[in-house]
Scaffold this active site. Structure first.
Site, PDB file in Angstrom:
ATOM      1  N   LEU A   1       9.377 -49.773 105.222  1.00 19.32           N
ATOM      2  CA  LEU A   1      10.348 -48.950 104.507  1.00 19.32           C
ATOM      3  C   LEU A   1      11.606 -49.773 104.242  1.00 19.32           C
ATOM      4  O   LEU A   1      12.280 -50.211 105.174  1.00 19.32           O
ATOM      5  CB  LEU A   1      10.693 -47.707 105.331  1.00 19.32           C
ATOM      6  CG  LEU A   1       9.528 -46.753 105.631  1.00 19.32           C
ATOM      7  CD1 LEU A   1      10.018 -45.560 106.446  1.00 19.32           C
ATOM      8  CD2 LEU A   1       8.867 -46.283 104.351  1.00 19.32           C
TER       9      LEU A   1
ATOM     10  N   GLY B   1      13.162 -51.468 109.659  1.00 23.20           N
ATOM     11  CA  GLY B   1      13.796 -52.711 110.095  1.00 23.20           C
ATOM     12  C   GLY B   1      14.963 -52.464 111.022  1.00 23.20           C
ATOM     13  O   GLY B   1      15.901 -51.753 110.673  1.00 23.20           O
TER      14      GLY B   1
ATOM     15  N   ASP C   1      23.805 -55.433 110.439  1.00 16.06           N
ATOM     16  CA  ASP C   1      24.218 -56.721 109.885  1.00 16.06           C
ATOM     17  C   ASP C   1      25.446 -56.700 108.989  1.00 16.06           C
ATOM     18  O   ASP C   1      25.769 -57.718 108.378  1.00 16.06           O
ATOM     19  CB  ASP C   1      23.057 -57.308 109.085  1.00 16.06           C
ATOM     20  CG  ASP C   1      22.795 -56.542 107.794  1.00 16.06           C
ATOM     21  OD1 ASP C   1      23.203 -55.370 107.717  1.00 16.06           O
ATOM     22  OD2 ASP C   1      22.208 -57.119 106.873  1.00 16.06           O
TER      23      ASP C   1
ATOM     24  N   LEU D   1      12.567 -44.471 100.750  1.00 16.23           N
ATOM     25  CA  LEU D   1      12.760 -43.025 100.803  1.00 16.23           C
ATOM     26  C   LEU D   1      13.257 -42.531  99.447  1.00 16.23           C
ATOM     27  O   LEU D   1      14.033 -43.223  98.781  1.00 16.23           O
ATOM     28  CB  LEU D   1      13.773 -42.669 101.890  1.00 16.23           C
ATOM     29  CG  LEU D   1      13.417 -43.047 103.328  1.00 16.23           C
ATOM     30  CD1 LEU D   1      14.542 -42.642 104.268  1.00 16.23           C
ATOM     31  CD2 LEU D   1      12.115 -42.406 103.761  1.00 16.23           C
TER      32      LEU D   1
ATOM     33  N   LEU E   1      20.547 -47.087 105.255  1.00 20.70           N
ATOM     34  CA  LEU E   1      20.926 -46.175 106.333  1.00 20.70           C
ATOM     35  C   LEU E   1      20.762 -46.860 107.683  1.00 20.70           C
ATOM     36  O   LEU E   1      20.106 -47.890 107.803  1.00 20.70           O
ATOM     37  CB  LEU E   1      20.047 -44.916 106.277  1.00 20.70           C
ATOM     38  CG  LEU E   1      20.049 -44.137 104.960  1.00 20.70           C
ATOM     39  CD1 LEU E   1      18.986 -43.055 104.998  1.00 20.70           C
ATOM     40  CD2 LEU E   1      21.413 -43.542 104.685  1.00 20.70           C
TER      41      LEU E   1
END
Length: 328
Positions: free
Chosen positions: A200, A220, A224, A246, A260
């Site tokens: 995703l 994931g 970062d 999504l 997100l």
């Protein structure tokens, strides 16, 4: 899907340029967004400190009131009050024990028939220790939310080694979590199911319309500050596995990017498993500050207020959730 979190710490050990992609500098727009997020985090931390102080004061006030109550009644009445309080505590503990037992049953059952969701933790070398800590907190919240669901998913953590593994193991009760923990990558752990792997990522072209019970969805695990754009998409392409995103754009307009946090993605997936409605799932999870121009059709006011409160109280929720799950 990459998780984004603001942090002012510099990398203590920079990644090897020979083995990692070149870091992209932040644009002026990104710097403004980062500054705005840092201000939000500072305000949030201040509010958290005030809330903590208020709780201490309330606790001390209640303790004094209890002592004053005991001192103001005869010995016989005092004994009755103490016994009554003990009974209430015992009843609460029994209820918690029963609920914990039901959660264990649900999580154990999810191992056999639950939707498989993997959190990919192979990005630890790209994060600072504080960013890893933030991700660990998100994972803790994911586990707590999953355990509260009537139909939880079968959660996997892959890449649990190095600094990431060390911080995870420092969580009290982590060794009792009812999930799959792999030191290696998901490609190693699920090599016989490669055709069912779906990463995703917001950069994918394919839109995820439904959750396929046969598929294994990968999120994931990366905090970062938006330094490594497109890294999960690139990784999935190199590994030759499917990708999807999504359907956020079909239901609302985000105030910034559609990236997100890990806990938000997991909670959206869990909410969709429960409701089978993407719109409801998005509006119940994504904070209103990230979707100010959303076409809510009645959801924005109610769900937005709920999520603003939830966003402000995230840390306290994590603590409460952890107290419930620490013995599982």
């Amino acid at each position: 899907m990459e998780a984004v979190e603001n942090d002012q710490s510099a990398l203590e050990t920079p990644p090897d340029p020979a083995t990692t992609p070149l870091q992209q500098p932040l644009s002026k727009s990104a710097q403004k967004k980062l500054l705005k997020q840092q201000r939000f985090e500072a305000k949030k931390a201040e509010k958290k400190a005030l809330t903590k102080q208020q709780k201490r004061q309330d606790s001390e006030r209640k303790r004094k009131e209890w002592e004053e109550t005991l001192a103001s009644v005869p010995e016989e009445e005092r004994s009755k009050l103490i016994e009554s309080r003990r009974s209430l505590r015992k009843e609460r503990m029994e209820k918690r024990s029963e609920e914990r037992g039901r959660k264990i049953e649900r999580l154990t059952g999810a191992r056999d028939c639950g939707q498989k969701i993997v959190i990919d933790l192979d990005f630890a070398h790209l994060m600072t220790p504080s960013e890893i800590h933030s991700l660990v907190q998100q994972i803790m919240y994911c586990y707590a939310v999953n355990g509260r669901c009537s139909s939880p998913c079968h959660l996997w953590l892959t890449g649990c080694e190095g600094e990431m593994g060390s911080q995870l193991k420092r969580l009290p009760g982590f060794d009792k979590w009812i999930i799959e923990k792999e030191n290696g990558s998901y490609m190693e752990a699920l090599e016989d199911q490669k055709e069912n792997l779906v990463y995703l990522t917001a950069d994918a072209e394919t839109v995820l319309e439904e959750l396929d019970p046969k598929k294994i969805y990968i999120v994931g695990g990366l905090v970062d500050r938006n330094r490594w754009k497109g890294i999960t998409m690139k990784k999935a392409k190199e590994q030759g596995i499917q990708t999807a995103k999504l359907p956020i754009g079909s239901y609302l307009k985000m105030s910034s990017s559609q990236v997100l946090t890990v806990n938000q993605v997991i909670e959206i997936l869990l909410k969709f498993m429960e409701t089978k409605d993407w719109k409801v799932s998005f509006f119940q999870v994504i904070p209103q500050r990230k979707r100010p121009e959303a076409d809510s059709e009645g959801y924005q006011k109610v769900e937005g207020e709920e999520n603003e409160e939830k966003d402000d109280q995230l840390d306290s929720k994590k603590k409460c959730a952890w107290q419930v799950f620490c013995t599982i």
